[in-house]
Scaffold this motif. Structure first.
Motif, short mmCIF file in Angstrom:
data_model
loop_
_atom_site.label_atom_id
_atom_site.label_comp_id
_atom_site.label_asym_id
_atom_site.label_seq_id
_atom_site.Cartn_x
_atom_site.Cartn_y
_atom_site.Cartn_z
N ILE B 255 66.59 75.23 -5.14
CA ILE B 255 66.66 74.76 -3.75
C ILE B 255 65.25 74.87 -3.17
O ILE B 255 64.61 75.91 -3.30
N ARG B 259 63.14 78.02 3.01
CA ARG B 259 64.58 77.96 3.21
C ARG B 259 64.97 78.66 4.50
O ARG B 259 64.28 79.57 4.95
N ILE B 264 71.18 76.97 4.57
CA ILE B 264 71.21 76.68 3.14
C ILE B 264 72.63 76.60 2.58
O ILE B 264 72.92 75.81 1.68
N SER B 267 74.17 73.19 1.92
CA SER B 267 73.58 72.18 1.04
C SER B 267 74.41 72.06 -0.24
O SER B 267 74.95 73.04 -0.75
N GLN B 269 73.46 71.55 -3.29
CA GLN B 269 72.89 72.32 -4.41
C GLN B 269 73.39 73.76 -4.36
O GLN B 269 73.75 74.34 -5.38
N TYR B 270 73.40 74.31 -3.13
CA TYR B 270 73.86 75.69 -2.96
C TYR B 270 75.31 75.81 -3.40
O TYR B 270 75.68 76.72 -4.15
#
Lengths: 255, 298
Positions: B255, B259, B264, B267, B269-270
């Motif tokens: 990521i 940040r 976060i 997101s 990706q998270y």
């Protein structure tokens, strides 16, 4: 407002109790000669106290008793700090000395007073010795336990910040030991005072305890009780002074 | 070993060779190398067996890298930090700090403890200056640097407070300043924010990230909170449940930085990473939970 009211009620009630007791006392001795013999006259006790302070004859005795108290406290605490630190930081020594210290502590120390009189004479030092034996153990056990219970995280943190063994003792162990000395201050000063008076009472040539001893020899109950009242007042003042001292010093212990 | 774990290990292994080149490849030395670390504690009482907290652990921390170590509570994560700090000698294995074998206390590292570690009889200022004074910095200079760090963690005006007079979050800030004022190259953090409420904690995490990106320390961050681990780290290492804990998987967190830990978590990706890591972590947590139950029952 409410708090002030509560405060004045408490003090008013205390004063009333003392006055009532004194009146009952005075009345009972005026009606019974036996009571007068055993209890003494509160009026005469008051007169004795006033006389002591107006002529100044008491200052010498009071000074000696307080001096003995102070010396007992300082010497006893000093020894206890050093030995407490040393044993708390040395497991092997602590294990070796453990039974001796427990034994000495459980010994009835007042019995030692005549022996101290033989060793140190009838002056102040035999009283100081007795006071020291009383103060030492209270402070010692506090310091020992306090050092043993210093949080391991505190130690690890100081080590990570770069503390050497010596710095650890000086900057972490001793300050936390001192905080334990302070927490036992009321008890240890009280015991130093008890040691001084008992020591005087068992054999001396000066001090408030000596005055009481002398008066008992002549069945002078009023002087005995005047001495007792004087000692009680002194003990209360000492305790109050310690509370003031604690409040100024131990800000970090907070609420 | 389950298929999922095996797969994750392969994935982690690949990532490891890319992310952290070994020192014999000729590049910069790792900030921290743990090789074959095993720690066994003597039995606590008669009839008890010795307790192996960690077994055969290999972990590296590249210079400037932020690695989070997650695992069930009580799995020996703190033991590893103590070994890296030099507070606890490993029974077997090799600890290297920037390529040098570690002897005694690791003086390149700062350690932030989970438990309270401020000296209660010193003010915030003197607590922060404490380490500097131990290393012989004179009082005026130590005070100046301590005040500067207290300002940096947002505690200007609280210099003369004692720890008892500070809130939990403030105490953690003082502890952080106390460690960072020493300018350590390596930061070891043992669940430092676990005792804080969620808002304070996220603030502290963001502050930590700011400071970390400002002077690129190498960070070993132990936590049992996966969210925290992913939000902060470059790499997440999953440990097995204890005893004899060992790493079971590694994940790179790609990521982008900077940040914000409060944002976060939304997101994709998270979320994807969280799902993949939790799959493995969950098994370890369950194992540790089952073991806890049998111990409690026996």
């Amino acid at each position: 407002m409410n708090n002030a009211k509560r405060h004045s009620i408490i003090w008013g009630a205390r004063l009333a109790i003392i006055v009532a007791l004194l009146i009952a006392w005075q009345i009972s001795i005026e009606h019974s000669r036996i009571a007068a013999f055993f209890l003494g006259s509160p009026k005469k006790i008051g007169e004795t106290l006033v006389e002591w302070f107006t002529t100044g004859s008491i200052y010498k005795h009071l000074g000696i008793t307080l001096m003995e108290t102070m010396l007992s406290f300082l010497i006893g605490t000093g020894f206890a700090l050093i030995l407490g630190l040393w044993l708390a930081l040395n497991d092997m020594c602590a294990a070796i000395f453990d039974p001796f210290i427990k034994g000495l502590n459980s010994m009835p120390r007042l019995i030692m007073a005549p022996i101290f009189a033989v060793w140190f004479g009838l002056g102040i030092w035999s009283k100081v010795a007795l006071g020291v034996t009383l103060v030492f153990f209270v402070v010692f056990f506090n310091v020992f336990q306090g050092i043993r219970e210093v949080s391991p995280v505190l130690i690890a943190n100081a080590k990570m910040l770069g503390a050497s063994r010596q710095q650890l003792v000086r900057r972490v162990y001793i300050p936390s030991a001192l905080s334990w000395v302070f927490s036992s201050l009321h008890l240890s000063v009280g015991l130093a005072f008890v040691g001084a008076v008992i020591g005087e009472y068992l054999g001396s040539s000066a001090g408030v305890g000596y005055l009481i001893l002398e008066a008992e020899g002549t069945f002078d109950i009023e002087t005995v009780l005047a001495g007792v009242i004087l000692l009680t007042t002194c003990a209360l003042i000492l305790d109050f002074a310690i509370t003031l001292f604690e409040n100024s010093l131990l800000k970090w212990q907070g609420k | 070993m389950t298929l999922a774990v095996a797969r994750a290990m392969v994935r982690g292994g690949e990532a490891l060779t890319i992310m952290t080149p070994t020192s014999d490849a000729g590049s910069r030395a790792n900030a921290l190398d743990l090789r074959g670390i095993t720690c066994t504690f003597p039995p606590s009482g008669k009839g008890e067996k010795p307790y192996t907290a960690v077994r055969d652990v290999n972990l590296t921390l590249a210079d400037g890298e932020f690695v989070a170590i997650v695992g069930p509570t009580g799995c020996g994560k703190s033991t590893l930090l103590n070994v890296a700090a030099g507070l606890l000698p490993a029974n077997t294995g090799d600890v290297r700090i920037f390529g040098q074998p570690l002897i005694g206390i690791n003086d390149r590292a700062g350690y932030m403890f989970q438990a309270e570690c401020l000296l209660p009889w010193l003010t915030a200022r003197r607590n922060v200056a404490f380490g500097l004074e131990l290393r012989g910095v004179d009082t005026a200079e130590a005070t100046r640097r301590a005040d500067a760090w207290l300002a940096r963690v947002g505690l200007s005006g609280f210099e003369d407070r004692y720890p008892k007079q500070l809130s939990g979050g403030m105490k953690k800030r003082v502890a952080l300043a106390q460690v960072l004022v020493m300018e350590p190259k390596i930061l070891l953090m043992d669940e430092p924010f676990s005792a804080l409420d969620i808002q304070t904690r996220q603030l502290m995490e963001n502050e930590l990230l700011d400071m970390w990106s400002a002077d690129k320390k190498s960070v070993f961050f132990v936590t049992h909170d996966l969210e925290e681990a992913i939000s902060l780290a470059d790499r997440v290492v999953v440990m097995s449940s204890g005893p004899a804990t060992t790493p079971v998987a590694e994940f790179n967190v790609d990521i982008p930085r900077p940040r914000d830990v409060t944002e976060i978590v939304q997101s994709p990706q998270y979320l994807d990473l969280h799902r993949r890591i939790w799959e493995i972590l969950k098994k370890e947590v369950l194992k540790s939970y089952e073991r806890g139950k049998t111990v409690a029952a026996s």
